[in-house]
Design a protein around this motif. Sequence first.
Motif, short mmCIF file in Angstrom:
data_model
loop_
_atom_site.label_atom_id
_atom_site.label_comp_id
_atom_site.label_asym_id
_atom_site.label_seq_id
_atom_site.Cartn_x
_atom_site.Cartn_y
_atom_site.Cartn_z
N THR A 252 -136.16 102.19 -36.10
CA THR A 252 -135.27 101.64 -37.13
C THR A 252 -136.00 100.59 -37.95
O THR A 252 -136.10 100.70 -39.18
N GLN A 253 -136.50 99.56 -37.30
CA GLN A 253 -137.25 98.53 -38.01
C GLN A 253 -138.63 99.07 -38.39
O GLN A 253 -139.23 99.84 -37.65
N SER A 258 -141.88 92.52 -41.84
CA SER A 258 -142.27 91.16 -41.47
C SER A 258 -143.13 90.51 -42.54
O SER A 258 -143.32 89.29 -42.53
N SER A 259 -143.62 91.29 -43.50
CA SER A 259 -144.54 90.76 -44.52
C SER A 259 -143.96 90.77 -45.93
O SER A 259 -144.37 89.96 -46.77
N LEU A 260 -143.04 91.67 -46.22
CA LEU A 260 -142.54 91.84 -47.58
C LEU A 260 -141.70 90.63 -48.02
O LEU A 260 -140.69 90.29 -47.41
N TYR A 365 -138.91 89.31 -41.20
CA TYR A 365 -139.58 88.45 -42.18
C TYR A 365 -139.39 86.97 -41.81
O TYR A 365 -140.36 86.21 -41.74
N TYR A 366 -138.16 86.59 -41.53
CA TYR A 366 -137.91 85.19 -41.20
C TYR A 366 -138.24 84.87 -39.75
O TYR A 366 -138.57 83.72 -39.43
N ALA A 367 -138.19 85.87 -38.87
CA ALA A 367 -138.63 85.64 -37.49
C ALA A 367 -140.12 85.28 -37.47
O ALA A 367 -140.56 84.45 -36.67
N ASP A 378 -149.93 83.18 -36.86
CA ASP A 378 -149.89 84.07 -38.02
C ASP A 378 -150.61 85.36 -37.64
O ASP A 378 -151.78 85.33 -37.26
N GLU A 379 -149.90 86.50 -37.73
CA GLU A 379 -150.50 87.78 -37.36
C GLU A 379 -151.80 88.04 -38.12
O GLU A 379 -152.74 88.64 -37.59
#
Length: 707
Positions: A252-253, A258-260, A365-367, A378-379
């Motif tokens: 689903t996710q 997480s970046s957009l 994104y906010y997580a 930071d990934e």
Amino acid sequence: MKKVIPFLTLALLVVGCNNSKEKESKSKSEDEMSTENPLFSESTLPYGAPDFSKLNDDHYKPALLKGIEEQKNAVQAIANSEEEPTFENTVLALEKSGELLERASQVFYALTGSHTNETLQAIQEEMAPKFAAQNDMIYLNDKLFQRFKTLYDKRESLNLDAESLKLLEVYYENFEIAGANLSSEDKEKLKQYNEKIATLTNKFGKVLLDANNAGAVIFTNKEELAGLDEDYLKSIENEDGKGWTVALLNTTQQPLLSSLENRATREKLFKAAFHRADQGANNTSDIIKELVEVRAQKAKLLGFNNYAEWSLQKTMAKSPATINKFFEGLIAAATAKAQVESDEIQKMIKSKGGDFTLEPWDWNYYAEMVRKEKYDLDENQIKPYFEMYNVLENGVFYAANKLYGITHKERTDIPVYHEDVKVYELFEENGDQLGLFYVDYFARPSKRGGAWMSNFVTQSKLYNKKPVIYNVCNYPKPAGNEPALLTYDEVETMFHEFGHALHGFFAAQQYPSLSGTAVARDFVEFPSQFNENWALYPEILKNYAVHYKTGEKIPQELIDKIKNSGTFNQGYSLTENLAASNLDMQWHTITADKKIEDVAKFEKDALNRTKLDVVHAVPPRYRSTYFAHVFAGGYAAGYYSYSWTEMLHHDAYNWFEENGGMTRENGQRFRDMVLSRGNTMELESMYKAWRGSDPKIEPMLKARGLK
């Protein structure tokens, strides 16, 4: 040979790319094809590995059909024999039937998962009901069953060795589970159900993969993709240079969420994934409704209340009631933690000036911002230390060397089915050959989503065969000659899939039907999940986590950040998994008299009943309409196994921590008592003999930060 027929539905269709070799052989006669077909005899390559330099699409169907016919003749000869049944003329004879069929099937289904095309898809669609009929030809054959029953009833007096006795018992149980005790009339009904199930699961896979490809999102404005780095944008740029295409992964996710930075873009991508198969030409809802109804009817015919009861007979859990009790110990803690995480993210949104309620497309994104704030992680700081092949050779292989003494060597002389595939030969500590290992890591249109392990050749002493195993993943392929840099989740996936491979490589069985990973669904994920633990083990991490440009080892500061953030977002992660697992279980505890009219409503009600919808922004990991594991794969009533085996792997790692950690002695003990045993003993007893106790759930809760 090992009976592959019951497991063929594990293969999922993927969208195609044309094979140019198809045209070369169209004009050849059937006789010419037969004499030239490389699958008709065992490969002369090392370990009997498939010779892809000689194979083309036209070879598979003739080999599969001939394999079916050969096995059918062998089974009829066993069943109609007038000799008194013995282990050799009945059990061993059935075990040896289907050698060609297994050889052809293993290669064919490897390609339909990893590198398919329209020709292979058509063959798969045609063969699905034939394989179902072949399975029934064996397990609904009353004469054959009576021979096995005669041996089973006097098994204690046969003086069989432990593995041969286990083989007899497994076959007899398979006959009973398959419906061998039904009347002739009911067997005919069951055959119709099985053929229908095979056709529907194959159809679901095909429609879903059309949906995945049709659902890819095209962006023409670069500003919409703000937050993605230039290297990644190059890798997804359209061939005409007029835009970028973001393909959908099977969950689903979607990782890019997480970046957009653009919220509208996130919503567009999320909804494309969420609705990929619930509308239009690629709607799988009708297939689901029919499939669960037929499965329920099959279960009723076999004397069970629902499909899950029938399906769980040979698992560790044994019953839906056990699984529901297991879930009850997790749901409240998982959703409570998810709610805490949701509140933290909502605060982060507000602190960034956002005036909106957290939605699923906002979570990642906010997580990520919360993670950076809480753990300063930071990934993008991590990825330069995780170059793909360095992770494999100096991480995954290095850990296996430290634990089990095995070494590796790349083989460039073994033909492969795609240019992205690499082959390694693995060796025992004393230099003895262990097997061949193929890795196929990059995503492409001809590959289905997800990650998996399987065999080209299965280990068995009966045939004096060592394993030939492959791992498949879907990592984004970088543009040009750029290195492939992995996220930490992708690193864990690589360790995970090699854990499956080790289970296959360390197999030491006489009979292929009991070899390696031929175990219950709620055990087979244990060795793979357990192997993830070594990704962050200090000695291993420092050996492979090296900056791809500077050669600098990963600094302790980053290691600490990764570890400290280990329990981050675990409420979300466990809740989405439990939601999918419960959907699976509720679909497969439907009784035969219940007809589902609306898939979306059933899904909503199912999540509500189990209180897995209490956190608005946490959707299930898979919605029903794209839940390939259970509607196109082999996990029907079995998706719970990922959480079940998570309990096992944390408990097992706890044993290692209590007994000195990563040592050769501990690794050898685990190999000897677990990884090498295949399906030769009861799995509960196997685990308890190694661990010294039954598994406990507390280590899992602690690892998840739920306790």
